[in-house]
Design an enzyme around this catalytic site. Structure first.
Site, PDB file in Angstrom:
ATOM      1  N   ASP A 146    -147.365 -69.188 -74.584  1.00 36.28           N
ATOM      2  CA  ASP A 146    -147.049 -68.252 -75.668  1.00 36.28           C
ATOM      3  C   ASP A 146    -146.168 -68.954 -76.696  1.00 36.28           C
ATOM      4  OD1 ASP A 146    -148.652 -66.349 -74.510  1.00 36.28           O
ATOM      5  OD2 ASP A 146    -147.008 -65.289 -73.526  1.00 36.28           O
ATOM      6  N   HIS A 160    -151.691 -89.862 -74.524  1.00 33.81           N
ATOM      7  CA  HIS A 160    -150.410 -89.881 -73.828  1.00 33.81           C
ATOM      8  C   HIS A 160    -149.479 -88.761 -74.268  1.00 33.81           C
ATOM      9  CE1 HIS A 160    -147.207 -92.267 -71.662  1.00 33.81           C
ATOM     10  NE2 HIS A 160    -148.275 -92.518 -70.938  1.00 33.81           N
ATOM     11  N   LYS A 213    -147.516 -85.431 -73.985  1.00 28.48           N
ATOM     12  CA  LYS A 213    -147.083 -84.586 -72.855  1.00 28.48           C
ATOM     13  C   LYS A 213    -146.384 -83.363 -73.435  1.00 28.48           C
ATOM     14  CE  LYS A 213    -148.038 -88.366 -70.538  1.00 28.48           C
ATOM     15  NZ  LYS A 213    -146.946 -89.243 -70.106  1.00 28.48           N
TER      16      LYS A 213
END
Length: 481
Positions: free
Chosen positions: A224, A217, A219
């Site tokens: 760069d 889970h 995110k």
């Protein structure tokens, strides 16, 4: 007692016969437990309620004295850097995005301009035209890198959940296979598989329901040295009308390096997608559901914790050099030496929770912050699904801070209007919310604990996070990993 205990078991067996959405079994199972506990909860709670802060985990020991050279108030949270790396940045490098469309457009721009690395961790990648736009952007960037006059260093690493990313004939895996086949040396796709889904359980639980056992889970979207921390998945609704939170950290190399290492570590203990749509483990790594579960979890714990502890040590040394050096350079001297950086005024602590691996840093920090909240503190909690654990409910009702809780109204819950039993999920959350608020009112705390519902026509709500305003200092946890 026997009949009461049998109720939740019977309820869960009944759920096994019904079709539904991924979180249905878990939600209704917990709802059933709450209903069966509700009769005697209030009598059990009242003598212990005021002791809730004493029963919660203590604040971790601070091994270093408060830093008087740091910006005012930072020392109040220095104990967190004994658990995770502490990153100091200038607020000028932090931008909060306001809409899904802004998030989507920024993602495309960042992918197109990335020269060295693109790292993306999400629950899944959708299969619609907007998701295909992202894949096309990645493909174009990789293609340009091959056409350059010099050998490109651009690498793409994508971490998704195995069960969610493998759902259906067209899925996250099939969306990414063209990239793997065309750029095998530059693209890595890792699919995390929970070690708890194995054996007969893995064979019997149908698709969608198997996702309730455990998921990847994280995110984070990294290009760069730029990082987007969010709760949004890589799916069309999260790019159009599903409100989430998005924090853009610009030119933060230490943070970008840390999240690259973290995603690579989780990727190393995950299944690796191959060009022929098969999967295999990194050589020498224990298999998550075919190998020994204890051995796998211990190896995964070591791999992830090595990244956390190495970064934590590195940042503590950097902190000491910055604030405790005998020859502190002025900002003008640093600029003259070619190392100009704004003075940090914002501190970022990545909170990580991987319970199968016995990594519960997010849980420790959140409970400690709620426990230590003072009378004049204001705590802000936001969630798309209101289902506080009993421990968190006790902390909210047992401490003295002012709480502002924002949650989804039934109409903006992602399950609203769903067919079958899944359509009842918003009502179930409303029931839990009303139960909680009834306890707030019965204790006369409705002025201190306030609940608000997010509503916007045609939208859904998915934002999750914790924030606090304390006397003389502001604190915010922008993203739980």
């Amino acid at each position: 007692m026997a009949a009461a205990a049998a109720g939740p078991v019977f309820w869960r067996r009944l759920l096994g016969l019904l079709p539904g959405r991924p979180g249905l079994a878990a939600l209704l199972g917990r709802l059933s437990d709450r209903l069966h506990r509700n009769r005697d909860r209030r009598s059990r709670r009242s003598p212990w309620l005021l002791l809730a802060p004493l029963l919660s985990p203590p604040v971790p020991q601070i091994t270093s004295p408060p830093c008087c050279l740091c910006p005012e108030g930072v020392h109040r949270f220095q104990w967190i850097r004994n658990l995770v790396p502490e990153f100091g940045v200038s607020s000028s490098h932090v931008k909060v995005l306001s809409s899904p469309a802004e998030f989507f457009e920024l993602m495309k721009v960042q992918i197109k301009t990335a020269k060295r690395r693109v790292v993306m961790a999400s629950l899944y990648l959708g299969t619609g035209p907007l998701e295909q736009e992202l894949v096309d952007c990645i493909e174009s960037s990789l293609e340009r890198s091959l056409q350059a006059n010099f050998s490109s260093d651009l690498k793409v690493s994508i971490l998704l959940d195995f069960t969610r990313g493998s759902r259906g004939r067209k899925n996250s895996r099939t969306m990414l296979l063209p990239l793997l086949r065309r750029f095998p040396e530059q693209v890595r796709v890792s699919l995390f598989h929970t070690p708890n889904l194995r054996g007969l359980l893995r064979l019997l639980i149908p698709e969608r329901f198997n996702e309730t056992i455990g998921l990847q889970h994280i995110k984070v979207y990294l290009f760069d040295n730029n990082v987007i921390l969010s709760g949004a998945n890589l799916s069309d609704s999260y790019f159009t009308n599903r409100q989430d939170r998005y924090v853009f950290l610009q030119d933060c190399p230490e943070i970008a390096d840390f999240f690259t290492e973290l995603v690579n570590a989780v990727g190393d203990v995950s299944l690796q997608l191959q060009g022929d749509d098969t999967v295999q483990m990194v050589e020498g790594m224990v298999h998550p559901y075919k190998g020994d579960q204890t051995a796998y979890c211990e190896a995964a714990n070591k791999r992830v914790m090595d990244v956390i502890n190495t970064a934590r040590t590195r940042q503590q040394l950097l902190h000491a050099q910055t604030f405790h050096s005998d020859s502190l350079l002025t900002q003008e001297d640093a600029a003259a030496a070619g190392d100009w950086r704004p003075v940090p005024d914002t501190w970022i602590y990545p909170l990580i929770q991987m319970k199968p691996f016995e990594i519960k840093i997010d849980e420790i920090v959140t409970e400690t912050l709620l426990t230590e909240a003072e009378r004049d503190a204001k705590i802000y909690l936001t969630t798309g699904y209101f289902n506080l654990t009993q421990a968190y409910m006790d902390l909210v009702l047992g401490t003295r801070a002012e709480y502002h809780i924002l949650l989804a109204s039934p109409e903006v819950n992602g399950f609203f209007g769903a067919k079958g039993v899944a359509g009842a999920i918003p009502a179930a959350y409303v029931h839990i919310e009303r139960q909680f608020y009834s306890e707030v009112c019965s204790l006369g705390q409705q002025d201190r604990v306030q609940l608000q519902e997010y509503w916007r026509s045609g939208w859904t709500f998915h934002a999750k996070g914790t924030g606090a305003t304390l006397p003389k200092v502001r604190f915010g946890v922008l993203s739980h990993l």
